[in-house]
Design an enzyme around this catalytic site. Structure first.
Site, PDB file in Angstrom:
ATOM      1  N   TRP A 485       0.764  -1.227  -0.006  1.00 41.32           N
ATOM      2  CA  TRP A 485       0.125  -0.046   0.104  1.00 41.32           C
ATOM      3  C   TRP A 485       1.045   1.258  -0.070  1.00 41.32           C
ATOM      4  O   TRP A 485       0.470   2.289  -0.466  1.00 41.32           O
ATOM      5  CB  TRP A 485      -1.121   0.053   1.187  1.00 41.32           C
ATOM      6  CG  TRP A 485      -1.480   1.498   1.509  1.00 41.32           C
ATOM      7  CD1 TRP A 485      -2.688   1.876   0.712  1.00 41.32           C
ATOM      8  CD2 TRP A 485      -0.906   2.352   2.250  1.00 41.32           C
ATOM      9  NE1 TRP A 485      -3.179   3.026   1.367  1.00 41.32           N
ATOM     10  CE2 TRP A 485      -1.874   3.526   1.813  1.00 41.32           C
ATOM     11  CE3 TRP A 485       0.059   2.583   2.939  1.00 41.32           C
ATOM     12  CZ2 TRP A 485      -1.662   4.836   2.371  1.00 41.32           C
ATOM     13  CZ3 TRP A 485       0.444   3.770   3.490  1.00 41.32           C
ATOM     14  CH2 TRP A 485      -0.760   5.027   3.172  1.00 41.32           C
ATOM     15  N   ASP A 487       3.283   3.229  -1.471  1.00 42.71           N
ATOM     16  CA  ASP A 487       4.205   3.356  -2.538  1.00 42.71           C
ATOM     17  C   ASP A 487       5.731   3.392  -2.618  1.00 42.71           C
ATOM     18  O   ASP A 487       6.535   3.287  -3.248  1.00 42.71           O
ATOM     19  CB  ASP A 487       4.029   4.661  -3.328  1.00 42.71           C
ATOM     20  CG  ASP A 487       2.530   4.528  -3.848  1.00 42.71           C
ATOM     21  OD1 ASP A 487       2.150   3.588  -4.298  1.00 42.71           O
ATOM     22  OD2 ASP A 487       1.853   5.560  -3.894  1.00 42.71           O
ATOM     23  N   GLN A 683      -4.739  14.211   1.512  1.00 41.64           N
ATOM     24  CA  GLN A 683      -3.835  12.948   1.477  1.00 41.64           C
ATOM     25  C   GLN A 683      -2.852  12.956   2.872  1.00 41.64           C
ATOM     26  O   GLN A 683      -2.726  11.968   3.201  1.00 41.64           O
ATOM     27  CB  GLN A 683      -2.974  13.108   0.083  1.00 41.64           C
ATOM     28  CG  GLN A 683      -2.178  11.565  -0.054  1.00 41.64           C
ATOM     29  CD  GLN A 683      -0.809  11.878  -0.969  1.00 41.64           C
ATOM     30  OE1 GLN A 683      -0.064  12.647  -0.504  1.00 41.64           O
ATOM     31  NE2 GLN A 683      -1.072  11.056  -1.891  1.00 41.64           N
TER      32      GLN A 683
HETATM   33  C1  NOJ Z   1      -1.017   7.545  -3.173  1.00 44.84           C
HETATM   34  C2  NOJ Z   1      -1.538   6.473  -3.767  1.00 44.84           C
HETATM   35  O1  NOJ Z   1      -2.556   6.913  -4.657  1.00 44.84           O
HETATM   36  C3  NOJ Z   1      -2.025   5.284  -3.185  1.00 44.84           C
HETATM   37  O2  NOJ Z   1      -2.203   4.221  -4.057  1.00 44.84           O
HETATM   38  C4  NOJ Z   1      -1.013   4.864  -2.096  1.00 44.84           C
HETATM   39  O3  NOJ Z   1      -1.468   3.782  -1.229  1.00 44.84           O
HETATM   40  C5  NOJ Z   1      -0.542   6.064  -1.099  1.00 44.84           C
HETATM   41  N1  NOJ Z   1      -0.085   7.262  -2.021  1.00 44.84           N
HETATM   42  C6  NOJ Z   1       0.463   5.661  -0.208  1.00 44.84           C
HETATM   43  O4  NOJ Z   1       1.647   5.350  -0.685  1.00 44.84           O
END
Ligand code: NOJ
Length: 796
Positions: A485, A487, A683
């Site tokens: 999850w 990245d 985010q």
């Molecule tokens: C944003 C990405 O869209 C998502 O897929 C990922 O899980 C998160 N970053 C964390 O890295």
């Protein structure tokens, strides 16, 4: 500092300080056409795809912010003073001009009052049409007659975003414009496409060439046309184009005038049809239709709890954001500015899990697209365009830009680009949708794999689990592959605790379904594997007080007490609990560690302390600034996992404390710190190891929206559908005495009152259905309303 308020009655956020520190955005459109707009009417519009179907131009991350947009200029013809209905682009001093913006559900309204003229501009896209309506009303509030000029202005784009930003040798000479019967028609010669800008009035002037309207070395702030008070009638083949239409209006004191602009797909004939169709009455009808569309969705779940901001969030903004994510996916915002098309596998799967009650059609559509983007080996294509696999997808017009198509083998990536978690999320997404609908026919549908062959949906699900089971490392723990999850955690053949717990969680959903359907063979095979994975997790991943985040390829622990950096991680510890894989004592201790090391007043940090030493065995995360994004920020998306974990442990006060810390609505009065909009999850929020601790970034397009909604409604308030029963299993603060949930499920409205006379945090003593004591609430049919009374407490 506060920049606005929640108007719950009108379901709007009212921004009265339009000079908020950053852009505060909203989304328009519920079907093919979409737009993202700021509190100052800046933004961009597209049809179908923001990458290939871009209608209006945007200069992202630019100076000044958010240019261009959907601007209406007003000019006092008595002295030539001009301003805009949205504060920007003219930007009159705020002590002289009063401005506000109201962001609502799929519409935004801009209001201004300046020198006795009150004006309002409402932007929305009516359902069933590809046209952005600008509904403008101008009122003379002064005591003298006024002569004004009103100009609507928009800048067109070269359609394909790459062409718009890098390849001018072709596009600059392949676009043209003209004005036919008062309607501006913009054409992309090589694509045979047309767009129009028209108005409800017979214009007193037009411009189709951008630089004729703006003037050289000027910007939208001081267009030469507004300064002069007239348009030049420009049009041309080749160049940069705009739609600019002007009307001179004379207003007596107290008089109002309504002007409606139409920015749509199609040629001058389509523009004429829009002019005929969108009478003021029709515009009002369409606006009510849009409100009705959202009312129907919101009605599916409404809550009334002692936590006022939780109510505001769950009853409107959180659901809206979750739907916007499901609908627009991740690539259309002011951060991802439309340069990518398609679906991120894991994000889309999670989005499809969270709102099956309010958008079952879209959730199921996304699920089918993801199944089609699954490779026969079991993994998902990390980022793909569903159009690659859709014979009925609209053919894209010929373009000199190379775009991969389904025939291109490059679209199927191998293991080196596979994220270990991607497809696992799809299993719970499918199962939650089946719980919602009770329609299991999906499982027998045959869907091709992305590379070769086909299988039923049940086969697809088995292959997902098989793939993760095969991709295990030396300790039996699931490998991290390209990433999980996170990245930025790139473990390759190293092992990931998060994926292993996720495997158990996906397995639990799958096994529940198999149990319900009586599938013995699946229960035997996958049940044994789940038990084995749980054992491995408990034994290999336990660090003594909490769970490891993983093990590097060369055998070093990540997220251990013995580590100096990245000692405790949120994902692995929350998932240890959410997955039910570990013993109660381990689970409780893990969440204590999360609380002790990761909790802040703005939410839970992803890891602490942040990484400062580059270590490519751990991944890119060690190259990210401390306290930012995946390295020790308050990454919002995993926060709700901790709420679920606390709720599972019966720690309702802790779950609510975590919830309240992240809740954007709770930051409404701290905008000098948060900066971003308080009506949308971001985010991430800068963590303690950053100088801007508490500053939120990247609003809207984040998995935290769906997950916050899912966690709060299903695990904290505890109302969640099973296959044939509605489960009510709340976990709330002990000082809550009562709350109410209205939940529509399979066409029946359940009016649920939960009482908590003994002040417990979890546990249900008694349930009454329409006055009768029952053990469970079965799935009822026949519509109507049923009354549920739940008493929390210890069952005798
Ligand atoms: C944003 C990405 O869209 C998502 O897929 C990922 O899980 C998160 N970053 C964390 O890295």
């Amino acid at each position: 500092m506060r920049c606005g308020t929640f108007d719950t009655e009108n379901r709007e956020y009212v921004i009265d300080r339009v000079d908020a520190p950053v852009s505060w955005t909203n989304y328009l459109g519920t079907e093919e056409m979409g737009a993202v707009v700021s509190q100052n009417a800046g933004g961009y519009l597209w049809v179908g795809s923001a990458q290939y179907g871009r209608v209006t131009r945007f200069r992202p991350n630019g100076v000044p912010l958010d240019r261009p947009g959907y601007y209406v200029y007003l000019r006092d013809d008595a002295d030539g003073d001009y301003w805009s209905v949205s504060w920007q682009p003219v930007g009159k001093p705020l002590e002289k001009a009063k401005y506000a913006c109201r962001h609502g559900l799929s519409y935004s309204a801009y209001e201004c009052e300046y020198r006795g003229i009150r004006a309002k501009e409402v932007l929305f896209i009516p359902r069933g049409d590809n046209v952005l309506l600008w509904d403008v009303e101008i009122e003379n509030r002064s005591d003298r007659p006024r002569a004004l000029s009103a100009f609507g202005y928009v800048e067109f784009s070269f359609h394909v975003i790459d062409m718009d930003n890098q390849n001018f040798q072709m596009s600059l000479y392949a676009t043209g414009s003209r004005c036919v019967d008062g309607c501006v028609e913009y054409s992309l010669h090589y694509e045979n496409l047309r767009e129009f800008f028209a108005a409800s009035f017979e214009p007193d002037g037009f411009d189709c060439v951008r630089d004729a309207f703006l003037g050289s070395y000027r910007t939208e702030t001081n267009p030469v046309a507004a300064e002069r008070g007239e348009l030049s009638g420009s049009f041309e083949n080749g160049g940069n184009h705009c739609g600019a239409l002007m009307k001179r209006i004379a207003l007596q004191p107290g008089e109002k005038r309504r002007l409606i602009f139409f920015l749509g797909e199609g040629d001058a004939n389509a523009a004429k049809r829009a002019r005929e169709f969108y009478t003021p009455e029709a515009v009002d009808r369409c606006f009510s239709g849009l409100r009705g569309f959202w009312d129907a969705k919101l009605r599916k779940l409404q809550v009334s709890t002692p936590n006022e901001n939780m109510n505001i969030s769950l009853n409107q903004w959180n659901l809206y954001q979750s739907e916007v994510n499901l609908f627009f996916s991740r690539f259309t915002s002011f951060i991802e500015v439309g340069g990518r098309t398609g679906l991120g596998y894991r994000d889309t799967a999670q989005d499809s899990m969270c709102v099956p009650h309010s958008n079952p059609e879209m959730s199921m559509r996304r699920i089918r697209q993801l199944l089609r983007g699954q490779v026969s080996a079991g993994y998902g294509l990390h980022l793909f365009d569903p159009d690659w696999f859709d014979e009925n997808a609209k053919q894209r017009s010929p373009s000199p830009t190379v775009v991969p198509t389904a025939g291109d083998k490059k679209i199927i990536h191998g293991l080196e680009h596979t994220c270990a978690d991607d497809a696992l999320w799809l299993i719970p997404a499918i199962v939650e949708n089946l719980r919602e609908s009770g329609d299991f026919s999906l499982l027998d549908e045959v869907i091709p794999y992305a590379d070769a062959g086909e299988g039923t949906v049940l086969d697809h699900m088995r292959r997902i689990l098989d793939f993760s089971w095969e991709q295990r490392g030396v300790h039996g723990v699931c490998k991290g592959l390209r990433a999980d999850w996170n990245d930025c955690l790139n473990l390759g053949g190293g092992e990931s605790a998060m994926v292993s717990f996720l495997y158990v969680w996906a397995g639990n959903h799958f096994l529940d379904l198999m149990r319900y359907l009586g599938k013995e063979e699946e229960l035997r095979v996958y049940g044994a594997r789940n038990d084995e994975m749980k054992r491995i997790c408990r034994e290999v991943l336990w660090d003594g007080k909490w769970f490891l985040r993983g093990i590097t390829r060369d055998g070093r622990p990540i997220g251990s007490d013995s580590c100096l950096e990245g000692k405790v991680h949120l994902e692995s510890n929350a998932w240890a609990v959410c997955s039910d894989a570990v013993e109660f004592e381990q689970a409780n201790s893990a969440m204590d560690a999360v609380d002790e090391y990761l909790f802040t007043e703005f939410g839970l940090m992803l890891n602490a302390p942040s990484f400062r030493t580059i270590d490519d065995g751990v991944g890119f995360v060690t190259r990210v600034f401390p306290g930012v994004k995946e390295n020790g920020s308050i990454f919002s998306h995993p926060n709700p996992w901790a709420w679920v974990a606390m709720a599972k442990l019966g720690r309702g006060t802790d779950a609510m404390r975590f919830y309240d810390a992240l809740l954007p609505e709770n930051q409404n009065d701290r905008i000098e710190i948060r900066q971003s909009e308080p009506y949308a999850y971001c985010q991430f929020v800068m963590g303690k190891d950053h100088t801007a601790f508490g500053r939120a970034r990247h609003p809207w397009m984040t998995g935290s929206a769906g997950w916050a909604y899912y966690a709060a409604t299903r695990y904290m308030l505890g109302v969640r559908p099973g296959f044939d029963e509605l489960v009510i299993d709340p976990c709330v603060p002990g000082d809550w005495r009562e709350f109410r949930v209205l939940r529509e499920w399979r066409g029946v409205l359940y009016d649920i009152i939960v009482q908590n006379p003994d002040g417990v945090e979890k546990g249900v003593r008694e349930i009454r259905l329409d006055g009768e004591v029952v053990d469970r609430i079965p799935a009822l049919s026949g519509g109507g309303v049923h009354w549920i009374e739940v008493a929390m407490g210890v069952r005798e």
